[in-house]
Design a protein around this motif. Structure first.
Motif, short mmCIF file in Angstrom:
data_model
loop_
_atom_site.label_atom_id
_atom_site.label_comp_id
_atom_site.label_asym_id
_atom_site.label_seq_id
_atom_site.Cartn_x
_atom_site.Cartn_y
_atom_site.Cartn_z
N ARG A 72 -51.35 -59.14 -38.77
CA ARG A 72 -52.53 -59.86 -38.29
C ARG A 72 -52.28 -61.34 -38.48
O ARG A 72 -51.25 -61.74 -39.01
CB ARG A 72 -53.78 -59.42 -39.05
CG ARG A 72 -53.76 -59.70 -40.54
CD ARG A 72 -54.91 -59.04 -41.27
NE ARG A 72 -54.99 -59.50 -42.65
CZ ARG A 72 -55.87 -60.38 -43.10
NH1 ARG A 72 -56.79 -60.86 -42.26
NH2 ARG A 72 -55.88 -60.76 -44.35
N GLY A 73 -53.16 -62.18 -38.03
CA GLY A 73 -53.00 -63.61 -38.23
C GLY A 73 -51.88 -64.20 -37.39
O GLY A 73 -51.66 -63.81 -36.25
N ARG A 74 -51.17 -65.15 -37.97
CA ARG A 74 -50.17 -65.92 -37.22
C ARG A 74 -49.06 -65.06 -36.60
O ARG A 74 -48.69 -65.29 -35.43
CB ARG A 74 -49.54 -66.98 -38.15
CG ARG A 74 -48.50 -67.87 -37.48
CD ARG A 74 -49.04 -68.58 -36.25
NE ARG A 74 -50.11 -69.48 -36.58
CZ ARG A 74 -49.93 -70.75 -36.98
NH1 ARG A 74 -48.72 -71.25 -37.12
NH2 ARG A 74 -50.97 -71.51 -37.22
N PRO A 75 -48.49 -64.06 -37.30
CA PRO A 75 -47.45 -63.25 -36.64
C PRO A 75 -47.93 -62.58 -35.35
O PRO A 75 -47.19 -62.52 -34.37
CB PRO A 75 -47.10 -62.20 -37.71
CG PRO A 75 -47.47 -62.85 -39.00
CD PRO A 75 -48.69 -63.66 -38.71
N LEU A 76 -49.16 -62.09 -35.35
CA LEU A 76 -49.69 -61.44 -34.15
C LEU A 76 -49.97 -62.46 -33.05
O LEU A 76 -49.69 -62.21 -31.87
CB LEU A 76 -50.98 -60.68 -34.51
CG LEU A 76 -51.51 -59.71 -33.44
CD1 LEU A 76 -50.50 -58.63 -33.12
CD2 LEU A 76 -52.83 -59.09 -33.91
N ALA A 183 -60.44 -68.45 -30.54
CA ALA A 183 -60.75 -69.85 -30.30
C ALA A 183 -60.03 -70.42 -29.09
O ALA A 183 -60.59 -71.23 -28.34
CB ALA A 183 -60.41 -70.68 -31.55
N ARG A 184 -58.80 -70.00 -28.86
CA ARG A 184 -58.01 -70.52 -27.74
C ARG A 184 -57.21 -69.38 -27.12
O ARG A 184 -57.01 -68.34 -27.73
CB ARG A 184 -57.04 -71.62 -28.19
CG ARG A 184 -57.72 -72.81 -28.85
CD ARG A 184 -56.67 -73.81 -29.32
NE ARG A 184 -57.24 -74.93 -30.03
CZ ARG A 184 -57.51 -74.92 -31.33
NH1 ARG A 184 -57.25 -73.83 -32.07
NH2 ARG A 184 -58.03 -75.98 -31.92
N SER A 185 -56.73 -69.62 -25.92
CA SER A 185 -55.90 -68.61 -25.27
C SER A 185 -54.46 -68.73 -25.75
O SER A 185 -54.09 -69.68 -26.44
CB SER A 185 -55.94 -68.79 -23.75
OG SER A 185 -55.22 -69.95 -23.38
N ALA A 186 -53.63 -67.77 -25.35
CA ALA A 186 -52.22 -67.80 -25.75
C ALA A 186 -51.48 -68.96 -25.09
O ALA A 186 -50.42 -69.37 -25.56
CB ALA A 186 -51.54 -66.49 -25.36
N GLN A 194 -56.75 -69.48 -38.03
CA GLN A 194 -57.51 -68.23 -38.03
C GLN A 194 -57.36 -67.43 -36.74
O GLN A 194 -57.93 -66.35 -36.63
CB GLN A 194 -58.99 -68.54 -38.28
CG GLN A 194 -59.27 -69.24 -39.59
CD GLN A 194 -59.02 -68.34 -40.79
OE1 GLN A 194 -59.15 -67.13 -40.70
NE2 GLN A 194 -58.64 -68.93 -41.91
N GLU A 195 -56.63 -67.95 -35.77
CA GLU A 195 -56.53 -67.26 -34.48
C GLU A 195 -55.65 -66.02 -34.58
O GLU A 195 -54.62 -66.01 -35.25
CB GLU A 195 -55.95 -68.20 -33.43
CG GLU A 195 -56.89 -69.31 -33.02
CD GLU A 195 -56.24 -70.21 -31.99
OE1 GLU A 195 -55.89 -69.72 -30.91
OE2 GLU A 195 -56.08 -71.41 -32.29
#
Length: 324
Positions: A72-76, A183-186, A194-195
């Protein structure tokens, strides 16, 4: 099927008698339960430093802990971004495309999520045991597993109305922080701490179920795409804020319209139904073999591949079904 956040045992292995009693009374005489932790054993151990941890075996003797690590988090988020970049790059050779797809590891995340949900469902259905699912806060990978397990086990959750109820219960009311995670798209160059596309991962897993069991879900791909779009940018208040407390303080229900009310209008509802749907009372066990997990082209390639003929084909199927 239960869900929670992690126990706050901390480095001093604190106990909570009330929690031990609560989990003890859930089990009948002679029954045993499973604690399904969506962190690795090492990550759960390290969480003690910041006050978290796991259930000590000596204090929960009738519960067996299973670790199934889900990213989860940054790796995902990075995985999602790498795949989005690969899909947007024109004129890739087959070898380079396959390398980029494998390098993104997105399909590995899909496989891991479905595998963990199947494990929870098997403990419930085949072992007849109670299952408690948690990770750290219990608002990310925990909800991913509990929601998917219910889809696998419960045919009521596979109807359009039941699926909406599942999302409301397991994602919105359970406190998945949509505002932070979406919060933002890829495609954005900015990266918030937190994205994380946990909700997209869930929708992708649901699409995998619909592809493997094309008659068992009352709703189709268009609903999943609409849900993703509204999670990131919406004219409705359903996915606003991070939890029920924030929605209450912001008076979301009083000042916005519900996405569900719009989707359930007769003139809109038919767009999201699966014309091939036939009620299936059985448990649906998805294959999680690598060759069974496919790229969700309808989402990742939605702006690249022409969809006109596909939409025309589904329209014709609907007309034929309605005609019969």
């Amino acid at each position: 099927l239960l869900r929670s956040s992690q126990p706050l045992t901390g480095p001093n292995r604190r106990r909570c008698r009330e929690d031990e009693q609560l989990l003890g009374t859930i089990l009948g005489e002679g029954e045993r339960g499973f604690v399904l932790d969506t962190r690795s054993a090492q990550a759960a151990k390290q969480a003690r430093i910041s006050g978290g941890g796991t259930e000590p075996k000596s204090c929960y003797p009738r519960w067996r802990r299973l670790h199934r690590a889900l990213e989860r988090g940054r790796p995902l988020q990075d995985s999602f971004s790498r795949l989005a970049e690969a899909c947007a790059e024109p004129a890739l050779s087959v070898e380079r495309w396959l390398g980029r797809l494998d390098g993104s590891r997105w399909l590995s995340h899909v496989k891991a999520a479905l595998s963990t949900a199947c494990l929870a469902a098997q403990c419930l259905d085949r072992e007849g045991c109670t299952v408690l699912v948690h990770g750290a806060e219990g608002t990310d990978s925990t909800l991913l597993v509990t929601a998917l397990a219910q889809l696998i086990l419960d045919p009521a959750c596979r109807t359009l109305e039941g699926f909406q109820g599942l999302l409301e219960r397991e994602w919105i009311q359970a406190g998945h922080p949509f505002q932070l995670r979406c919060a933002r798209s890829a495609s954005s160059h900015a990266r918030g701490k937190q994205e994380a596309p946990l909700f997209l991962l869930f929708l992708d897993c649901v699409w995998q179920l619909s592809r493997q069991f094309p008659f068992s879900l009352e709703f189709g791909e268009q609903l999943l795409l609409t849900l993703f779009d509204n999670a990131y940018a919406s004219a409705y208040g359903t996915f606003l804020c991070n939890n029920e407390r924030e929605r209450s303080l912001c008076k979301v229900k009083e000042s916005t319209h519900s996405l569900w009310a719009w989707l359930n209008q007769p003139e809109e509802r038919h767009k999201y139904l699966n014309p091939l749907y036939s009620h299936n009372p059985l448990v649906i066990w998805p294959s999680v073999e690598p060759q069974s997990i496919q790229l969700w082209q309808g989402f990742f390639l939605r702006w690249i591949r022409p969809s006109q003929h596909l939409e025309e084909a589904w329209g014709e199927i609907r007309r034929l079904v309605q005609g019969n």
